[in-house]
Design a protein around this motif. Structure first.
Motif, mmCIF file in Angstrom:
data_model
loop_
_atom_site.group_PDB
_atom_site.id
_atom_site.type_symbol
_atom_site.label_atom_id
_atom_site.label_comp_id
_atom_site.label_asym_id
_atom_site.label_seq_id
_atom_site.Cartn_x
_atom_site.Cartn_y
_atom_site.Cartn_z
ATOM 1 N N GLU A 4 0.834 -1.202 0.000
ATOM 2 C CA GLU A 4 0.000 0.000 0.000
ATOM 3 C C GLU A 4 0.868 1.251 0.000
ATOM 4 O O GLU A 4 2.042 1.210 0.378
ATOM 5 N N CYS A 5 0.239 2.374 -0.388
ATOM 6 C CA CYS A 5 0.896 3.677 -0.264
ATOM 7 C C CYS A 5 1.078 3.976 1.223
ATOM 8 O O CYS A 5 0.128 3.859 2.001
ATOM 9 N N VAL A 6 2.277 4.360 1.627
ATOM 10 C CA VAL A 6 2.535 4.599 3.050
ATOM 11 C C VAL A 6 1.848 5.874 3.547
ATOM 12 O O VAL A 6 1.632 6.045 4.740
ATOM 13 N N THR A 7 1.461 6.750 2.599
ATOM 14 C CA THR A 7 0.841 8.016 2.996
ATOM 15 C C THR A 7 -0.685 7.906 3.099
ATOM 16 O O THR A 7 -1.276 8.312 4.091
ATOM 17 N N CYS A 8 -1.329 7.333 2.055
ATOM 18 C CA CYS A 8 -2.797 7.332 2.047
ATOM 19 C C CYS A 8 -3.421 5.935 2.060
ATOM 20 O O CYS A 8 -4.642 5.804 2.092
ATOM 21 N N GLY A 9 -2.594 4.890 2.002
ATOM 22 C CA GLY A 9 -3.144 3.546 2.086
ATOM 23 C C GLY A 9 -3.684 2.987 0.780
ATOM 24 O O GLY A 9 -4.263 1.905 0.752
ATOM 25 N N TYR A 10 -3.495 3.698 -0.338
ATOM 26 C CA TYR A 10 -3.962 3.227 -1.648
ATOM 27 C C TYR A 10 -3.292 1.884 -1.965
ATOM 28 O O TYR A 10 -2.067 1.770 -1.919
ATOM 29 N N PRO A 11 -4.114 0.840 -2.263
ATOM 30 C CA PRO A 11 -3.498 -0.476 -2.512
ATOM 31 C C PRO A 11 -2.773 -0.526 -3.853
ATOM 32 O O PRO A 11 -3.215 0.111 -4.817
ATOM 33 N N LEU A 20 4.977 5.497 -8.035
ATOM 34 C CA LEU A 20 4.497 6.215 -6.847
ATOM 35 C C LEU A 20 2.972 6.135 -6.818
ATOM 36 O O LEU A 20 2.339 5.822 -7.828
ATOM 37 N N CYS A 21 2.380 6.462 -5.678
ATOM 38 C CA CYS A 21 0.932 6.383 -5.522
ATOM 39 C C CYS A 21 0.227 7.339 -6.497
ATOM 40 O O CYS A 21 0.499 8.538 -6.490
ATOM 41 N N PRO A 22 -0.692 6.811 -7.343
ATOM 42 C CA PRO A 22 -1.395 7.677 -8.294
ATOM 43 C C PRO A 22 -2.331 8.667 -7.599
ATOM 44 O O PRO A 22 -2.708 9.693 -8.163
ATOM 45 N N GLU A 23 -2.704 8.407 -6.358
ATOM 46 C CA GLU A 23 -3.608 9.290 -5.620
ATOM 47 C C GLU A 23 -2.871 10.469 -4.989
ATOM 48 O O GLU A 23 -3.313 11.606 -5.075
ATOM 49 N N CYS A 24 -1.730 10.176 -4.339
ATOM 50 C CA CYS A 24 -1.096 11.233 -3.540
ATOM 51 C C CYS A 24 0.407 11.385 -3.790
ATOM 52 O O CYS A 24 1.046 12.244 -3.188
ATOM 53 N N GLY A 25 0.977 10.540 -4.646
ATOM 54 C CA GLY A 25 2.417 10.655 -4.903
ATOM 55 C C GLY A 25 3.287 10.015 -3.844
ATOM 56 O O GLY A 25 4.496 10.165 -3.853
ATOM 57 N N GLY A 26 2.652 9.289 -2.917
ATOM 58 C CA GLY A 26 3.410 8.640 -1.834
ATOM 59 C C GLY A 26 4.149 7.393 -2.314
ATOM 60 O O GLY A 26 3.982 6.942 -3.447
ATOM 61 N N LEU A 27 4.931 6.859 -1.391
ATOM 62 C CA LEU A 27 5.775 5.694 -1.691
ATOM 63 C C LEU A 27 5.001 4.406 -1.355
ATOM 64 O O LEU A 27 4.279 4.346 -0.371
HETATM 65 ZN ZN LIG Z 1 -1.108 7.637 -1.612
#
Ligand SMILES: [Zn+2]
Length: 361
Positions: A4-11, A20-27
């Motif tokens: 998952e994204c470590v910032t927003c939990g996007y699977p 990177l996370c397509p939702e928030c750019g997180g790792l």
């Molecule tokens: Zn994210």
């Protein structure tokens, strides 16, 4: 293994390969500790593949491999101490990156990906090119124009397409992201988490070779090496094979030490922490992707970061060479830090010698 994204939990999506996370750019990262069980060790498999189940591959999957892992661990003396050296320089392309590349490329092959782009003119690029060649995956490697030397030659010899990008290192990073399309995966060693279980096998090997290691010292660029090792010991803790992970020390060159600055409260990506050049060019990274997670894990008492002077890196390289250990300057960082670590961190101390001297000039 849930990612998952470590910032927003996007699977992590199954139909694309975002770096990177397509939702928030997180790792992206693994949510739970990696799986490790001694019952699952396949002693008939070569190198790190005896831990195949901990790498997340199903029983029937036949991995492509080049003999990565199962590197020697030797002991030498320094200041009346016995110091362990894990010779990651002896992997197939000459660096620990092979463990991560093998895990990553097999994941890509399993997903049916045939075209990739990557940006590294160093050990990671050379390593990725080798495993892509072995797996029959095409690789375009973006590197800063005018990059020369043995690692570039390695990339070319493995048959990867070298794409030269004018401007600084960041220009190559930007170009590779633009080149990544749906059918072309950005096989980033720095951002994607799929190589980490491969690097974690260093921890399993150390634990199986010498139970009771007090501290582990490793160079930090993006932090994938130290973070992968932490994940390995975390898996051993979760499996109740050890009570507590060894103390972890991340070493950077003082000339470029953003992770050290972050550890002491600095801002991530602060250019002023990486203004000078260093002979340890393998860790000259302004914005280390895994530093934040390592610092979180270290907390108050599980590890710390140190920076070493250029003169000490040269001295370390010379001392190791005069013991017959031929490594690149980046790998000498751990030895260079010993002077200020001995007597202050738990023993025995184990150093991770990340890359071979044969590729440096
Ligand atoms: Zn994210």
């Amino acid at each position: 293994m849930r990612i998952e994204c470590v910032t927003c939990g996007y699977p992590y999506p199954e139909d694309r390969l975002p770096h990177l996370c397509p939702e928030c750019g997180g790792l992206f990262d693994f949510v739970d500790p990696l799986h490790f069980n001694t019952k699952d060790i396949q002693t008939d498999m070569p190198g790190m593949w005896k831990y195949k189940s901990s790498l997340g591959f199903a029983d029937g999957y036949q991995p492509v491999m080049l003999g990565e892992g199962a590197t020697p661990l030797i002991w030498v003396n320094k200041l009346d101490r016995k110091i362990g050296l894990k010779l990651e320089s002896q992997n197939p392309t000459g660096s620990y990156k092979d463990r991560g590349s093998a895990a990553l490329v097999n994941y890509l092959a399993w997903r049916g990906i045939t075209k990739t782009v990557e940006d590294s003119s160093g050990n990671a690029g050379a390593s990725f090119a080798a495993y892509a060649a072995r797996a029959g995956i095409s690789a375009h490697i973006y590197i800063p124009a005018n990059t020369r030397g043995p690692k570039r030659e390695q990339i070319a010899m493995f048959g990867a397409h070298i794409v030269e990008v004018a401007g600084p290192r960041s220009a190559a990073a930007k170009a590779v992201i633009e080149a990544a399309r749906d059918e072309v995966a950005y096989a980033s060693h720095a951002y994607l988490p799929f190589g980490l279980p491969g690097i974690a096998t260093i921890a399993y090997e150390i634990w199986q070779t010498c139970e009771g290691v007090g501290s582990i010292v490793a160079p930090v660029g993006h932090g994938g090496l130290l973070y992968g090792i932490i994940k390995g010991f975390e898996a051993l803790e979760a499996g109740k094979y050890i009570q507590r992970s060894p103390y972890m020390v991340g070493v950077q060159a003082q000339a470029c030490s953003p992770a050290v600055a972050m550890y002491y409260g600095g801002e991530p990506g602060a250019e002023e922490s990486c203004l000078q050049t260093t002979v340890a060019d393998g860790v000259r990274i302004v914005n280390p992707t895994r530093a934040r997670k390592i610092i979180e894990w270290m907390g108050r008492d599980r590890g710390h970061f140190v920076a070493v002077k250029e003169a000490d890196i040269h001295k370390a390289l010379s001392e190791l060479s005069h013991m017959g250990v031929y490594i690149e300057p980046t790998a000498a960082l751990a030895w260079a830090a010993l002077g200020e670590l001995i007597g202050k961190i738990p023993e025995p101390i184990m150093l991770i010698l990340s890359g071979s001297g044969l590729k440096y000039h």
